[in-house]
Design a protein around this motif. Structure first.
Motif, mmCIF file in Angstrom:
data_model
loop_
_atom_site.group_PDB
_atom_site.id
_atom_site.type_symbol
_atom_site.label_atom_id
_atom_site.label_comp_id
_atom_site.label_asym_id
_atom_site.label_seq_id
_atom_site.Cartn_x
_atom_site.Cartn_y
_atom_site.Cartn_z
ATOM 1 N N ARG A 55 0.787 -1.194 0.038
ATOM 2 C CA ARG A 55 0.114 -0.056 0.151
ATOM 3 C C ARG A 55 0.720 1.246 -0.052
ATOM 4 N NH1 ARG A 55 -5.212 0.064 2.669
ATOM 5 N NH2 ARG A 55 -4.377 -1.672 3.950
ATOM 6 N N ILE A 56 1.845 1.240 0.793
ATOM 7 C CA ILE A 56 2.628 2.570 0.930
ATOM 8 C C ILE A 56 3.428 2.668 -0.581
ATOM 9 C CG2 ILE A 56 4.872 3.308 2.102
ATOM 10 C CD1 ILE A 56 3.513 2.003 4.828
ATOM 11 N N SER A 57 4.040 1.676 -1.150
ATOM 12 C CA SER A 57 4.511 1.860 -2.321
ATOM 13 C C SER A 57 3.833 2.181 -3.432
ATOM 14 C CB SER A 57 4.972 0.173 -2.641
ATOM 15 O OG SER A 57 5.812 0.221 -3.864
ATOM 16 N N LEU B 227 -6.818 5.193 -4.482
ATOM 17 C CA LEU B 227 -6.655 4.230 -3.857
ATOM 18 C C LEU B 227 -7.567 3.846 -2.961
ATOM 19 C CD1 LEU B 227 -4.734 1.823 -4.225
ATOM 20 C CD2 LEU B 227 -2.974 2.914 -2.370
ATOM 21 N N LEU B 228 -8.229 2.538 -3.379
ATOM 22 C CA LEU B 228 -9.313 1.885 -2.552
ATOM 23 C C LEU B 228 -8.911 0.346 -2.014
ATOM 24 C CD1 LEU B 228 -12.163 3.062 -4.933
ATOM 25 C CD2 LEU B 228 -11.645 4.248 -2.934
ATOM 26 N N LEU C 188 -7.480 -1.259 -5.224
ATOM 27 C CA LEU C 188 -7.958 -1.090 -6.718
ATOM 28 C C LEU C 188 -7.620 0.682 -6.742
ATOM 29 C CD1 LEU C 188 -11.075 -1.863 -8.619
ATOM 30 C CD2 LEU C 188 -11.019 0.634 -7.847
ATOM 31 N N ILE C 189 -7.272 1.057 -7.861
ATOM 32 C CA ILE C 189 -7.007 2.494 -8.292
ATOM 33 C C ILE C 189 -8.277 2.793 -9.246
ATOM 34 C CG2 ILE C 189 -5.628 4.121 -9.551
ATOM 35 C CD1 ILE C 189 -3.255 2.119 -8.688
ATOM 36 N N HIS C 190 -8.597 4.017 -8.794
ATOM 37 C CA HIS C 190 -10.095 4.558 -9.487
ATOM 38 C C HIS C 190 -9.474 5.922 -10.016
ATOM 39 C CE1 HIS C 190 -13.479 7.056 -10.025
ATOM 40 N NE2 HIS C 190 -13.886 5.914 -10.767
ATOM 41 N N ASP D 218 -5.207 -3.516 -10.169
ATOM 42 C CA ASP D 218 -6.541 -3.458 -10.454
ATOM 43 C C ASP D 218 -7.262 -2.045 -10.526
ATOM 44 O OD1 ASP D 218 -6.905 -6.392 -10.884
ATOM 45 O OD2 ASP D 218 -7.857 -6.438 -8.779
ATOM 46 N N TYR D 219 -7.818 -1.673 -11.665
ATOM 47 C CA TYR D 219 -8.213 -0.244 -11.839
ATOM 48 C C TYR D 219 -9.708 -0.042 -12.386
ATOM 49 C CZ TYR D 219 -7.220 -0.741 -16.552
ATOM 50 O OH TYR D 219 -7.008 -1.003 -18.029
ATOM 51 N N ALA D 220 -10.164 1.038 -12.301
ATOM 52 C CA ALA D 220 -11.398 1.551 -13.027
ATOM 53 C C ALA D 220 -11.120 2.769 -13.359
ATOM 54 C CB ALA D 220 -12.605 1.354 -11.995
ATOM 55 N N ILE D 221 -11.704 3.235 -14.735
ATOM 56 C CA ILE D 221 -11.705 4.575 -15.138
ATOM 57 C C ILE D 221 -12.981 4.950 -15.525
ATOM 58 C CG2 ILE D 221 -10.775 6.292 -17.012
ATOM 59 C CD1 ILE D 221 -8.219 4.283 -17.022
ATOM 60 N N ASN D 222 -13.812 5.505 -14.895
ATOM 61 C CA ASN D 222 -15.163 6.105 -15.003
ATOM 62 C C ASN D 222 -15.272 7.312 -14.347
ATOM 63 O OD1 ASN D 222 -15.480 4.765 -12.722
ATOM 64 N ND2 ASN D 222 -16.969 3.261 -13.673
ATOM 65 N N SER D 223 -16.576 7.869 -14.171
ATOM 66 C CA SER D 223 -16.872 8.880 -13.275
ATOM 67 C C SER D 223 -17.040 8.458 -12.038
ATOM 68 C CB SER D 223 -18.197 9.606 -13.707
ATOM 69 O OG SER D 223 -19.367 8.571 -13.627
ATOM 70 N N TRP D 224 -16.860 9.172 -10.932
ATOM 71 C CA TRP D 224 -16.828 8.506 -9.503
ATOM 72 C C TRP D 224 -18.578 8.059 -9.195
ATOM 73 C CZ3 TRP D 224 -14.502 6.263 -5.939
ATOM 74 C CH2 TRP D 224 -15.029 6.036 -4.589
ATOM 75 N N SER D 225 -19.384 8.737 -9.645
ATOM 76 C CA SER D 225 -20.792 8.316 -9.422
ATOM 77 C C SER D 225 -20.958 7.333 -10.110
ATOM 78 C CB SER D 225 -21.677 9.568 -9.775
ATOM 79 O OG SER D 225 -21.720 9.879 -11.259
#
Length: 102
Positions: free
Chosen positions: A16-18, A52-53, A63-65, A89-96
């Motif tokens: 997480r720190i990295s 970062l979630l 997961l990175i959003h 893991d990631y997601a790229i979209n609006s926060w809502s």
């Protein structure tokens, strides 16, 4: 806690720190965090654009959003490159939109 449990905890914290360190190198210092660091967020003038979630609260599923509505194309590109290089893991979209699904 046993030594094995301590070791696993430390490995999760190191991961997480990295990630926080690398994202901060790209996006600058983070702007907000939950007390337990389950959510760490970076903002720009338009609001929070990167998060970062810790999806399971244990550090096992990070997961990175990237918010597609508030991230600049430059920032989105650099973070996305980091994500792909490190297999996160990631997601790229609006926060809502993300918040409705998550």
């Amino acid at each position: 806690m046993s030594k094995k449990t301590d070791q696993k905890f430390l490995e999760k914290q190191h991961k997480r720190i990295s990630i926080i360190s690398h994202l901060s190198a790209i996006a600058g210092p983070y702007d907000a965090a939950m007390l337990n660091m389950s959510v760490v967020a970076w903002a720009n003038g338009d609001g929070y654009w990167l998060r970062l979630l810790d999806m399971d609260g244990q550090g096992d599923k990070l997961l990175i959003h990237i918010d597609s509505e508030t991230a600049s194309s430059r920032d989105r590109h650099h973070v996305h490159q980091y994500i792909l290089e490190h297999g996160i893991d990631y997601a790229i979209n609006s926060w809502s939109e993300f918040d409705d699904v998550a």
